[in-house]
Design a protein around this motif. Structure first.
Motif, PDB file in Angstrom:
ATOM      1  N   THR A 452       9.111  -1.512  -8.017  1.00  0.00           N
ATOM      2  CA  THR A 452       8.734  -0.261  -8.669  1.00  0.00           C
ATOM      3  C   THR A 452       7.257  -0.126  -8.970  1.00  0.00           C
ATOM      4  OG1 THR A 452       9.260  -1.295 -10.750  1.00  0.00           O
ATOM      5  CG2 THR A 452      10.959   0.037  -9.744  1.00  0.00           C
ATOM      6  N   GLN A 453       6.589  -1.277  -9.194  1.00  0.00           N
ATOM      7  CA  GLN A 453       5.248  -1.151  -9.754  1.00  0.00           C
ATOM      8  C   GLN A 453       4.242  -0.467  -8.827  1.00  0.00           C
ATOM      9  OE1 GLN A 453       4.442  -5.161 -10.701  1.00  0.00           O
ATOM     10  NE2 GLN A 453       4.903  -5.902  -8.670  1.00  0.00           N
ATOM     11  N   TRP A 454       4.464  -0.582  -7.523  1.00  0.00           N
ATOM     12  CA  TRP A 454       3.468  -0.024  -6.596  1.00  0.00           C
ATOM     13  C   TRP A 454       3.395   1.481  -6.673  1.00  0.00           C
ATOM     14  CZ3 TRP A 454       1.023  -4.132  -5.957  1.00  0.00           C
ATOM     15  CH2 TRP A 454       1.684  -5.347  -5.786  1.00  0.00           C
ATOM     16  N   TYR A 455       4.551   2.109  -6.890  1.00  0.00           N
ATOM     17  CA  TYR A 455       4.544   3.573  -7.026  1.00  0.00           C
ATOM     18  C   TYR A 455       3.638   3.993  -8.167  1.00  0.00           C
ATOM     19  CZ  TYR A 455       8.496   4.066  -3.877  1.00  0.00           C
ATOM     20  OH  TYR A 455       9.299   4.063  -2.781  1.00  0.00           O
ATOM     21  N   ILE A 456       3.798   3.270  -9.306  1.00  0.00           N
ATOM     22  CA  ILE A 456       2.974   3.626 -10.462  1.00  0.00           C
ATOM     23  C   ILE A 456       1.519   3.334 -10.159  1.00  0.00           C
ATOM     24  CG2 ILE A 456       2.665   3.325 -12.936  1.00  0.00           C
ATOM     25  CD1 ILE A 456       5.483   2.452 -13.164  1.00  0.00           C
TER      26      ILE A 456
END
Lengths: 581, 486
Positions: A452-456
């Protein structure tokens, strides 16, 4: 007579040196595709083998990669066709529009794995006697992981076509066919391209987890990268695991460079702008393709010879029709037939829902209590992973975004990282966790983070880049303290982007929970308490009532989070924190 | 408020409106004649019979956009439709071209209902509405393609048309590579290539700069008068009075709330028309006068034959607030004093380098506040206007406050509501609800926005934009110096 606006010099030089090589390359691609189709066809038509033995040899990797890529490609094409039809129907049928959009909202909240038993069982039953049945089951599963946002995107594009463009199409008596190809499709293209990138990433995520699964007493294992990674992890073959992951990354990067970049650059011509903007994405591949004489002339000629008669036929069919008023369908009474149809559909849906509810009777109170506890645990985990992602990506993303040179380099990398399926890394992380002796309770949060972190991150970078430099200069001119800078400038400035990133990440985290909370490693089963684990376990053991209830719970939670929290924040971002007034 | 005596002058039967006094010289020089005297022999191409447009509201009372109207487009004329914003000009165009269905009434195409006819019309759009992903030539070919023409004929006809509008050599360009004027030429080529019987134009020149617009207008006239295009009639929607007088054979002026025909007359000046000539300016003045006399006087009784009255005008409590800033009013009045207290509005616009459309709301506002009077196209300052203009800023605010409270119902109501409430706050919605009875939703919002503007300037009240509510200022009679006067 015709004036060409492309700079003459460069195009002349290129066309005179490159064409033979490129044309040969293009021909080779054609041959390779032909071979793959023949080979795949033979494989599909063979008698079904539910568990195909998987080799650990690195030499087997290219073949497995090909199997997986073909699955993704077919699933993607199906999604595209479905999304366009669905969006079109929803946009132009006011009577069902609200229903169709609500359905989309709910469907996209259901984790992919919940679709597994019904879809696979149905396909195997529909096409008995061929491998195609199982294959189609998995392909449809991937389809459910990538279709919804495409449909949303196409629908939204149709609804935002400027009124005067529609009026022009109407007054010049476009047929539905011409309107579709000259107005609706071009207008929707950019949205479709960007959503395709997200969709295919979602497809890889699902594929790697779904090529190998058990359902009750039946096991399935299809040749492909997902099975390869899982068997490699189970037997502790770290070397094979690393090569497998490398292959996945290679494919993702290649897709990005060979497909998405050229597509984005090409779709630039569909930008609905009246003035040409300076900033555009360049793709060397697209430039090369544009210079291949075969690709330039042949498809266009073939295309014209196909489309010309179709256009003609549509035009002839409605030559004497009156202009279609755009506000036509406001006041038309539904016919009796429509009423009967609506009642029949409602009755069928009601009956089905009742049967579904009856299925839930078999669930004991103990099970229910466990499910609710699981729901709470998963809820906490998803939000913990969001929080952790936000905590590290905001400062890092802002730092990168404020440094344009760094941002230009990091942003595409973050975008690619977001496309790498986190499920590919799960086996490695699992082995690590087992070695360290940690449980899956904390470990699953780490697994969710991975996805998930890459989207943010890349949204925060984009947000930081969008803060106008004069505002930043004002902040330093008036000697804002660090706290003031963050609260009055940076956080409000990146807010809309942050929310976009968080919404995407939240959806991804829920979906990942199903894979992260439950895992087979060799003959061990690792799991922790959580709704995702319960969905997984229910599939494994063939407990469909439990699966159904868990799915209802998870999509209830996702939908209510979306409606109650994200949608409000989104609106706030759109109104209050929008920088370009 | 209008000091003028109104001599009723019924132009023609189809008007539910009333005429306006015209000086004899205007009548004699431009020979505006009622439509009944127009050639009756011509069969109209498009004829609208009692068409109206309204939007149903959940609360029973519907929003009437256009009251029942008759109108026909006959061969051989350029018909211009003029009107202030919100008078439904564009809606009228869309109903007549078959793009929008009237809420009631019927539009006929050569005597047959338009909804059942294959009509041959084109529209030139204000925003050009070109397809950015198609080249210039593909854009022009698209309508021909819709009619099933083969590739060779499409190519031949579109190239010929591009040549006619002066775009020879730009076939392969994309619209975004062209200037605004060239893009609108593509718009014209696309509209004309199908050889429409009626060419509709929706403010075709208003997105262009002055010179380009002038250039295109004269080219259009040339095409029309030389009969280069097979088009039989042109229907032009515009808000530019001079443009209408320059081009049109017949002008219809619409009023608003709801849209209705105010006047309909023929222009019989010979082409090319000279903007500086006496008859031309007189005609412009006349139209201007019609436009600047909104519905202050009570409306005539609804046409008995229709059965369906337009909106009951007596219920309209609120004047329409013109969307002008108080600073603009002060500026205009100061200029007027420099001019000796009275000047032609057109000349004023010229001196200010304003479009007449931008000046109108300011004049309206000053008139509403009793600071000036408009007479025969001239604006004359009143004593209170002179006092206002000659005062220093704090005093100006006081005078503005007094005038606003005296003349503007909405401001008076807001102030009174704030004073009576204990917490001295009133939500915006309260007034929006009342305004919605009378205006469209968008217009209500704009009305509140203007009221806030004026109220803040006059220090009558303040507005909390975050919570969308009106509040009474801390000190009702502020004696503090104003920090930033606009």
């Amino acid at each position: 007579m015709k004036r060409n606006f492309r700079p003459l010099a460069s195009s002349l030089v290129m066309t005179s040196t490159w064409p033979v090589f490129i044309d040969a390359g293009v021909a080779a691609c054609g041959l390779a595709i032909f071979f793959t189709i023949v080979h795949m066809g033979a494989y599909w038509m063979q008698a079904p083998i539910p568990v195909v033995p998987i080799s650990h040899s690195i030499r087997a990797l290219p073949a497995y990669a090909a199997y997986s890529v073909v699955r993704i490609a077919i699933a993607y094409l199906l999604s595209l066709v479905f999304a366009i039809s669905y969006g079109y129907l929803a946009a132009y049928n006011p009577r069902v529009e609200a229903w169709m959009i609500a359905a989309l909202d709910i469907l996209q909240s259901i984790p992919v794995l919940s679709f597994l038993p019904p879809v696979v069982l149905a396909m195997v039953a529909l096409i008995p006697g061929h491998q195609l049945g199982i294959e189609l089951g998995v392909i449809l599963l991937i389809f459910t992981g990538q279709v919804w946002n495409l449909a949303f995107s196409f629908y939204t594009s149709l609804k935002t076509i400027p009124r005067e463009m529609l009026e022009a199409a109407s007054i010049f008596r476009y047929s539905a066919w011409q309107r579709f190809w000259q107005l609706e499709m071009p207008y929707a293209t950019i949205g479709l391209v960007w959503n395709s990138i997200v969709s295919v990433a979602g497809g890889w995520f699902a594929l790697i987890a779904c090529e190998m699964f058990t359902m009750g007493d039946r096991s399935f294992q299809l040749p492909g990268l997902g099975s390869y990674l899982q068997t490699a992890a189970s037997s502790g073959d770290v070397r094979a695991l690393f090569f497998g992951i490398a292959t996945v990354i290679l494919i993702v990067v290649a897709t990005d460079q060979l497909l998405w970049r050229p597509l984005i650059a090409w779709s630039d011509k569909f930008k609905f702008e009246q003035v040409e903007s300076d900033e555009r994405i360049v793709s060397p591949i697209l430039e090369l393709l544009r210079r291949s004489p075969i690709l330039q002339s042949a498809p266009r000629r073939i295309w014209t010879s196909i489309e010309e008669p179709i256009f003609r036929r549509f035009a002839a069919a409605h030559r004497n029709e009156p202009t279609h008023p755009l506000d036509e369908n406001i006041s038309r009474e539904p016919s009796l037939r429509l009423w009967i149809l609506a009642v029949a559909v409602a009755a069928a849906v009601g009956w089905g829902a009742w049967q579904g509810l009856l299925l839930l009777r078999g669930i004991s109170w103990a099970d229910l209590r466990l499910l609710l506890a699981g729901a709470a645990a998963t809820f906490l985990r998803v939000n913990a992973s969001l929080l952790i992602s936000a905590l590290w990506t905001i400062p890092v993303g802002v730092a990168i975004g404020f440094n344009p040179r760094l941002a230009r380099f990091v942003q595409p990398v973050a975008q690619i990282l977001a496309s790498v399926p986190a499920t590919a890394f799960f086996p490695i992380l699992l082995i690590g966790l087992v070695k360290l002796g940690g449980g899956l309770g904390i470990g699953s949060v780490a697994l969710m983070l991975l996805g998930t972190q890459w989207y943010i991150l890349f949204n925060v970078i984009a947000g930081a880049m969008s803060i106008p430099s004069d505002l930043r200069e004002a902040a330093s001119l008036y000697k804002f303290t660090r706290w003031q800078r963050w609260t009055t400038l940076i956080l409000p400035g990146i807010f809309p982007y942050l929310i976009t990133g968080m919404v995407t990440a939240s959806g991804g985290a829920w979906n990942a929970s199903v894979f992260a909370e439950y895992s087979h490693l060799g003959n061990r089963t690792l799991s922790t308490i959580g709704l995702g684990a319960q969905i997984d376990a229910a599939t494994d053991r063939g407990q469909f009532p439990l699966l159904l209830l868990a799915t209802i719970l998870i999509s209830l939670m996702v939908v209510s989070m979306n409606r109650l929290v994200w949608r409000r924040l989104y609106r706030l971002a759109e109104t209050r924190f929008k920088l370009d007034a | 408020m209008l000091p003028l005596a109104q001599s009723k002058l019924h132009f023609f039967s189809l008007l539910s409106s009333w005429g306006y006094p015209m000086s004899n010289s205007v009548i004699s020089t431009v020979r505006t004649i009622p439509e009944s005297a127009a050639p009756e022999t011509l069969q109209p191409i498009i004829r609208a019979e009692r068409i109206e447009k309204y939007y149903a509201q959940p609360s029973q009372n519907r929003i009437q956009v256009i009251s029942p109207t008759d109108l026909s487009i006959v061969p051989g004329e350029i018909l211009a439709l003029l009107g202030p914003s919100g008078s439904g000009k564009s809606t009228m165009l869309r109903m007549l071209s078959g793009l929008s269905r009237p809420s009631a009434g019927q539009v006929y195409w050569h005597g047959r209902p338009i909804a059942e006819s294959a009509i041959n019309v084109s529209i030139v759009f204000q925003s050009f509405a070109l397809f950015p992903w198609l080249t210039v030539q593909e854009n022009v070919e698209a309508p021909l393609r819709a009619r099933g023409l083969d590739a060779d004929e499409r190519r031949e006809r579109s190239l010929r048309m591009l040549d006619t509008v002066g775009l020879d050599g730009f076939e392969a360009a994309y619209p975004k590579e062209l200037s605004g004027g060239m893009r609108q030429r593509v718009g014209f080529a696309r509209a004309l290539v199908v050889e429409p019987e009626v060419l509709f134009m929706d403010e075709p020149f208003s997105a262009l700069d002055v010179l380009t617009a002038e250039n295109l207008r004269s080219e259009l006239l040339e095409l029309w008068s030389r009969k280069t295009m097979p088009t039989k009639a042109v229907f032009l929607v515009t808000h530019n009075i001079e443009e209408a007088v320059l081009l049109a054979d017949r002008i219809i002026v619409l009023g608003r709330n709801p849209g209705h025909i105010r006047t309909d007359f023929r222009v019989q000046l010979a082409h090319p028309r000279d903007r500086k000539s006496e008859p031309f300016t007189q005609l412009v003045d006349y139209i201007y006068k019609v436009l600047t006399r909104p519905e202050v006087a009570p409306l005539a009784a609804p046409d008995q034959s229709t059965g369906k009255p337009p909106r009951d005008q007596r219920q309209m409590h609120y004047q329409m607030l013109p969307h002008a800033r108080p600073g603009g009013v002060a500026g205009l009045l100061e200029l007027l004093i420099d001019k000796g207290g009275k000047d032609d509005i057109y000349r004023l616009a010229d001196d200010l380098a304003f479009e007449i459309d931008d000046l109108l709301p300011i004049v309206d506002a000053a008139q509403l506040l009793g600071f000036l009077i408009v007479e025969e196209g001239d604006a004359a300052i009143t004593p209170s206007g002179t006092a206002f203009a000659n005062s220093e800023i704090l005093r100006q605010k006081e005078l503005f406050r007094a005038a606003a409270l005296e003349h503007v119902l909405l401001l008076r109501q807001i102030r009174r509501a704030l004073e009576t409430k204990n917490d001295h706050t009133v939500p915006e919605e309260f007034f929006l609800d009342m305004l919605d009875e009378q205006f469209s939703e968008d217009e209500s919002l704009r009305q509140v926005e203007t009221a806030v503007n004026w109220g803040r300037y006059a220090e009558l009240f303040d507005f909390d934009a975050a919570r969308r509510r009106f509040i009474l200022p801390e000190e009702p009679e502020p004696a503090v110096p104003i920090e930033d006067a606009e």
